[in-house]
Write a protein that holds these residues in place. Structure first.
Motif, PDB file in Angstrom:
ATOM      1  N   VAL A 276      -0.424 -19.916  15.022  1.00  0.00           N
ATOM      2  CA  VAL A 276      -0.357 -21.357  15.275  1.00  0.00           C
ATOM      3  C   VAL A 276      -0.275 -21.697  16.766  1.00  0.00           C
ATOM      4  O   VAL A 276      -0.987 -22.599  17.235  1.00  0.00           O
ATOM      5  CB  VAL A 276       0.811 -21.984  14.491  1.00  0.00           C
ATOM      6  N   PRO A 277       0.566 -21.026  17.579  1.00  0.00           N
ATOM      7  CA  PRO A 277       0.587 -21.376  19.015  1.00  0.00           C
ATOM      8  C   PRO A 277      -0.777 -21.212  19.680  1.00  0.00           C
ATOM      9  O   PRO A 277      -1.166 -22.039  20.517  1.00  0.00           O
ATOM     10  CB  PRO A 277       1.619 -20.406  19.596  1.00  0.00           C
ATOM     11  N   ALA A 278      -1.509 -20.164  19.315  1.00  0.00           N
ATOM     12  CA  ALA A 278      -2.835 -19.954  19.900  1.00  0.00           C
ATOM     13  C   ALA A 278      -3.799 -21.049  19.462  1.00  0.00           C
ATOM     14  O   ALA A 278      -4.644 -21.496  20.251  1.00  0.00           O
ATOM     15  CB  ALA A 278      -3.376 -18.582  19.502  1.00  0.00           C
ATOM     16  N   LEU A 279      -3.684 -21.502  18.217  1.00  0.00           N
ATOM     17  CA  LEU A 279      -4.535 -22.591  17.748  1.00  0.00           C
ATOM     18  C   LEU A 279      -4.254 -23.865  18.536  1.00  0.00           C
ATOM     19  O   LEU A 279      -5.173 -24.618  18.879  1.00  0.00           O
ATOM     20  CB  LEU A 279      -4.315 -22.831  16.250  1.00  0.00           C
ATOM     21  N   GLY A 280      -2.980 -24.119  18.834  1.00  0.00           N
ATOM     22  CA  GLY A 280      -2.637 -25.294  19.636  1.00  0.00           C
ATOM     23  C   GLY A 280      -3.207 -25.202  21.039  1.00  0.00           C
ATOM     24  O   GLY A 280      -3.718 -26.191  21.581  1.00  0.00           O
ATOM     25  N   LYS A 281      -3.128 -24.015  21.638  1.00  0.00           N
ATOM     26  CA  LYS A 281      -3.698 -23.836  22.975  1.00  0.00           C
ATOM     27  C   LYS A 281      -5.209 -24.033  22.958  1.00  0.00           C
ATOM     28  O   LYS A 281      -5.794 -24.557  23.924  1.00  0.00           O
ATOM     29  CB  LYS A 281      -3.370 -22.431  23.492  1.00  0.00           C
ATOM     30  N   ASN A 282      -5.851 -23.626  21.862  1.00  0.00           N
ATOM     31  CA  ASN A 282      -7.298 -23.800  21.774  1.00  0.00           C
ATOM     32  C   ASN A 282      -7.682 -25.267  21.664  1.00  0.00           C
ATOM     33  O   ASN A 282      -8.693 -25.702  22.216  1.00  0.00           O
ATOM     34  CB  ASN A 282      -7.842 -23.026  20.572  1.00  0.00           C
ATOM     35  N   VAL A 283      -6.890 -26.052  20.938  1.00  0.00           N
ATOM     36  CA  VAL A 283      -7.147 -27.492  20.868  1.00  0.00           C
ATOM     37  C   VAL A 283      -7.112 -28.094  22.270  1.00  0.00           C
ATOM     38  O   VAL A 283      -7.987 -28.886  22.651  1.00  0.00           O
ATOM     39  CB  VAL A 283      -6.122 -28.182  19.948  1.00  0.00           C
ATOM     40  N   LEU A 284      -6.095 -27.712  23.052  1.00  0.00           N
ATOM     41  CA  LEU A 284      -5.997 -28.234  24.418  1.00  0.00           C
ATOM     42  C   LEU A 284      -7.199 -27.795  25.258  1.00  0.00           C
ATOM     43  O   LEU A 284      -7.733 -28.580  26.045  1.00  0.00           O
ATOM     44  CB  LEU A 284      -4.701 -27.755  25.066  1.00  0.00           C
ATOM     45  N   LEU A 285      -7.622 -26.548  25.090  1.00  0.00           N
ATOM     46  CA  LEU A 285      -8.781 -26.051  25.834  1.00  0.00           C
ATOM     47  C   LEU A 285     -10.033 -26.862  25.507  1.00  0.00           C
ATOM     48  O   LEU A 285     -10.777 -27.265  26.408  1.00  0.00           O
ATOM     49  CB  LEU A 285      -9.003 -24.570  25.516  1.00  0.00           C
ATOM     50  N   VAL A 286     -10.251 -27.108  24.223  1.00  0.00           N
ATOM     51  CA  VAL A 286     -11.469 -27.802  23.802  1.00  0.00           C
ATOM     52  C   VAL A 286     -11.441 -29.271  24.227  1.00  0.00           C
ATOM     53  O   VAL A 286     -12.490 -29.858  24.512  1.00  0.00           O
ATOM     54  CB  VAL A 286     -11.657 -27.668  22.278  1.00  0.00           C
ATOM     55  N   LEU A 287     -10.265 -29.874  24.304  1.00  0.00           N
ATOM     56  CA  LEU A 287     -10.163 -31.257  24.777  1.00  0.00           C
ATOM     57  C   LEU A 287     -10.291 -31.339  26.296  1.00  0.00           C
ATOM     58  O   LEU A 287     -10.940 -32.243  26.830  1.00  0.00           O
ATOM     59  CB  LEU A 287      -8.833 -31.876  24.345  1.00  0.00           C
ATOM     60  N   LEU A 288      -9.677 -30.403  26.984  1.00  0.00           N
ATOM     61  CA  LEU A 288      -9.621 -30.472  28.446  1.00  0.00           C
ATOM     62  C   LEU A 288     -10.933 -30.070  29.106  1.00  0.00           C
ATOM     63  O   LEU A 288     -11.328 -30.672  30.113  1.00  0.00           O
ATOM     64  CB  LEU A 288      -8.487 -29.568  28.951  1.00  0.00           C
ATOM     65  N   THR A 289     -11.632 -29.095  28.552  1.00  0.00           N
ATOM     66  CA  THR A 289     -12.840 -28.586  29.205  1.00  0.00           C
ATOM     67  C   THR A 289     -13.919 -29.657  29.379  1.00  0.00           C
ATOM     68  O   THR A 289     -14.458 -29.810  30.485  1.00  0.00           O
ATOM     69  CB  THR A 289     -13.396 -27.370  28.442  1.00  0.00           C
ATOM     70  N   PRO A 290     -14.283 -30.438  28.328  1.00  0.00           N
ATOM     71  CA  PRO A 290     -15.287 -31.483  28.569  1.00  0.00           C
ATOM     72  C   PRO A 290     -14.797 -32.596  29.499  1.00  0.00           C
ATOM     73  O   PRO A 290     -15.600 -33.182  30.228  1.00  0.00           O
ATOM     74  CB  PRO A 290     -15.587 -32.026  27.160  1.00  0.00           C
ATOM     75  N   VAL A 291     -13.487 -32.862  29.496  1.00  0.00           N
ATOM     76  CA  VAL A 291     -12.962 -33.868  30.425  1.00  0.00           C
ATOM     77  C   VAL A 291     -13.129 -33.378  31.864  1.00  0.00           C
ATOM     78  O   VAL A 291     -13.563 -34.130  32.747  1.00  0.00           O
ATOM     79  CB  VAL A 291     -11.480 -34.163  30.121  1.00  0.00           C
ATOM     80  N   LEU A 292     -12.803 -32.110  32.102  1.00  0.00           N
ATOM     81  CA  LEU A 292     -12.997 -31.541  33.442  1.00  0.00           C
ATOM     82  C   LEU A 292     -14.470 -31.506  33.825  1.00  0.00           C
ATOM     83  O   LEU A 292     -14.835 -31.734  34.979  1.00  0.00           O
ATOM     84  CB  LEU A 292     -12.405 -30.125  33.491  1.00  0.00           C
ATOM     85  N   LEU A 293     -15.326 -31.244  32.845  1.00  0.00           N
ATOM     86  CA  LEU A 293     -16.764 -31.265  33.092  1.00  0.00           C
ATOM     87  C   LEU A 293     -17.203 -32.668  33.519  1.00  0.00           C
ATOM     88  O   LEU A 293     -17.964 -32.827  34.486  1.00  0.00           O
ATOM     89  CB  LEU A 293     -17.515 -30.835  31.833  1.00  0.00           C
ATOM     90  N   GLY A 294     -16.712 -33.687  32.824  1.00  0.00           N
ATOM     91  CA  GLY A 294     -17.046 -35.050  33.187  1.00  0.00           C
ATOM     92  C   GLY A 294     -16.546 -35.424  34.563  1.00  0.00           C
ATOM     93  O   GLY A 294     -17.247 -36.080  35.348  1.00  0.00           O
ATOM     94  N   VAL A 295     -15.319 -35.011  34.886  1.00  0.00           N
ATOM     95  CA  VAL A 295     -14.758 -35.280  36.222  1.00  0.00           C
ATOM     96  C   VAL A 295     -15.620 -34.608  37.286  1.00  0.00           C
ATOM     97  O   VAL A 295     -15.933 -35.205  38.335  1.00  0.00           O
ATOM     98  CB  VAL A 295     -13.302 -34.780  36.307  1.00  0.00           C
ATOM     99  N   GLY A 296     -16.020 -33.362  37.038  1.00  0.00           N
ATOM    100  CA  GLY A 296     -16.858 -32.654  38.004  1.00  0.00           C
ATOM    101  C   GLY A 296     -18.200 -33.331  38.208  1.00  0.00           C
ATOM    102  O   GLY A 296     -18.695 -33.421  39.344  1.00  0.00           O
ATOM    103  N   ILE A 297     -18.786 -33.831  37.132  1.00  0.00           N
ATOM    104  CA  ILE A 297     -20.068 -34.545  37.240  1.00  0.00           C
ATOM    105  C   ILE A 297     -19.912 -35.791  38.090  1.00  0.00           C
ATOM    106  O   ILE A 297     -20.736 -36.092  38.965  1.00  0.00           O
ATOM    107  CB  ILE A 297     -20.608 -34.879  35.846  1.00  0.00           C
ATOM    108  N   LEU A 298     -18.836 -36.538  37.868  1.00  0.00           N
ATOM    109  CA  LEU A 298     -18.601 -37.750  38.647  1.00  0.00           C
ATOM    110  C   LEU A 298     -18.321 -37.433  40.114  1.00  0.00           C
ATOM    111  O   LEU A 298     -18.755 -38.161  41.012  1.00  0.00           O
ATOM    112  CB  LEU A 298     -17.433 -38.539  38.059  1.00  0.00           C
ATOM    113  N   LEU A 299     -17.607 -36.340  40.373  1.00  0.00           N
ATOM    114  CA  LEU A 299     -17.338 -35.932  41.745  1.00  0.00           C
ATOM    115  C   LEU A 299     -18.624 -35.538  42.469  1.00  0.00           C
ATOM    116  O   LEU A 299     -18.734 -35.681  43.689  1.00  0.00           O
ATOM    117  CB  LEU A 299     -16.348 -34.759  41.780  1.00  0.00           C
ATOM    118  N   GLY A 300     -19.606 -35.066  41.687  1.00  0.00           N
ATOM    119  CA  GLY A 300     -20.869 -34.643  42.280  1.00  0.00           C
ATOM    120  C   GLY A 300     -21.770 -35.791  42.636  1.00  0.00           C
ATOM    121  O   GLY A 300     -22.834 -35.607  43.221  1.00  0.00           O
TER     122      GLY A 300
END
Length: 300
Positions: A276-300
């Motif tokens: 269960v803890p690993a599943l929770g960390k994966n949820v955060l990874l999947v939510l955070l990665t596209p947000v960081l991708l979007g931030v990087g695109i805007l910074l570019g």
């Protein structure tokens, strides 16, 4: 008080907290659309958000309805990330509410899609038809076909939702949108794959045939690693080809978290509480990665 309880039940059947995934996925799609055109029609963006959330609510509500009807809800080992909300087993009189929530959300999605086809162009129709088919078929049919079950979540959120957003906001399908779409495709597939791990025994009992049922935990975690490679690789390829600006590589900062998740799952020995803890960390990874991708695109 009664109205508040009913609203809470509807929110649970819709799997409200998981709707954050839709918003996370739409962010880089909107960002790349703004990068391509220098503008962002807010009226269209608002309708995209409503339509995408309606699609997500529709598949969640139908899944809750069908899992209760099949008896799966009575034998599943429920965790915060798998096994359904538990609303219908506790309050079976809400079964009709779940069905009507699906119908209402699905119709809202269809109406918004028809409007987009009239305002922007018919190119959105094929995406909408495939998305609707995935929603209707996912629980009863797709879950019995291993490869289709593995890729259909990513098709819905990545290849359809992301590219559909870019098309509505820009009027065309751009290669930069494809790059974002493939990254989301792999990430969402990775999310659903891991969330199936606690349900292996229950899903097998009702005839489901996804990869965790067929191959077990260890092989499924290895597939998860390949999916992460595909997600981060899509971003790198997009930058190398000049489709995405180099700050989009900000999305790669979650890669170490993915490696830790893999290690923890392989060390769990298939024990559900240990996973269960690993599943929770994966949820955060999947939510955070596209947000960081979007931030990087805007910074570019």
């Amino acid at each position: 008080m009664l109205i508040a309880r009913r609203f809470q039940a509807i929110f649970a059947i819709a799997r409200g907290p998981f709707l954050l995934l839709t918003l996370a996925v739409l962010f880089p799609a909107a960002a790349v659309s703004f990068q391509l055109t220098g503008r962002l029609p807010l009226d269209l963006l608002l309708l995209i958000v409503v339509g995408a959330l309606a699609a997500h609510v529709a598949v969640n509500a139908l899944n809750e309805y069908q899992d209760f009807k099949s008896g799966l809800d009575n034998i599943t080992h429920r965790t915060p990330f798998s096994g359904g909300s538990g609303t219908l087993p506790d309050r079976p009189f809400l079964l009709g509410t779940a069905l009507w929530l699906f119908i209402g959300a699905f119709l809202l999605m269809v109406l918004i899609g028809v409007y987009f086809s009239w305002r922007v162009g018919p190119g959105i129709l094929s995406l909408g038809l495939l998305g609707g088919l995935i929603i209707v078929a996912y629980t009863r049919l797709i879950n019995r076909m291993p490869m289709a079950c593995l890729v259909s979540p990513g098709v819905g959120f990545g290849l359809l939702m992301v590219n559909g957003t870019v098309y509505v906001l820009t009027g065309d399908f751009f290669a930069a949108g494809q790059s974002v779409g493939w990254a989301v495709f792999f990430l969402v597939n990775a999310l659903l794959l891991l969330n199936q791990l606690p349900d292996i025994d229950a899903d097998r009992a009702v005839g489901r045939r996804h990869f965790p049922v067929l191959l077990g935990v260890v092989a499924s975690v290895r597939i998860y690693r390949l999916l992460l490679l595909g997600a981060y690789g899509s971003v790198v390829i997009g930058v190398v080809l000049g489709l995405l600006p180099w700050p989009a590589l900000l999305a790669l900062t979650t890669l170490p978290q993915g490696l830790l998740i893999t290690r923890d799952l392989l060390g769990s020995g298939g024990d559900i509480p240990a996973m269960v803890p690993a599943l929770g960390k994966n949820v955060l990874l999947v939510l955070l990665t596209p947000v960081l991708l979007g931030v990087g695109i805007l910074l570019g």
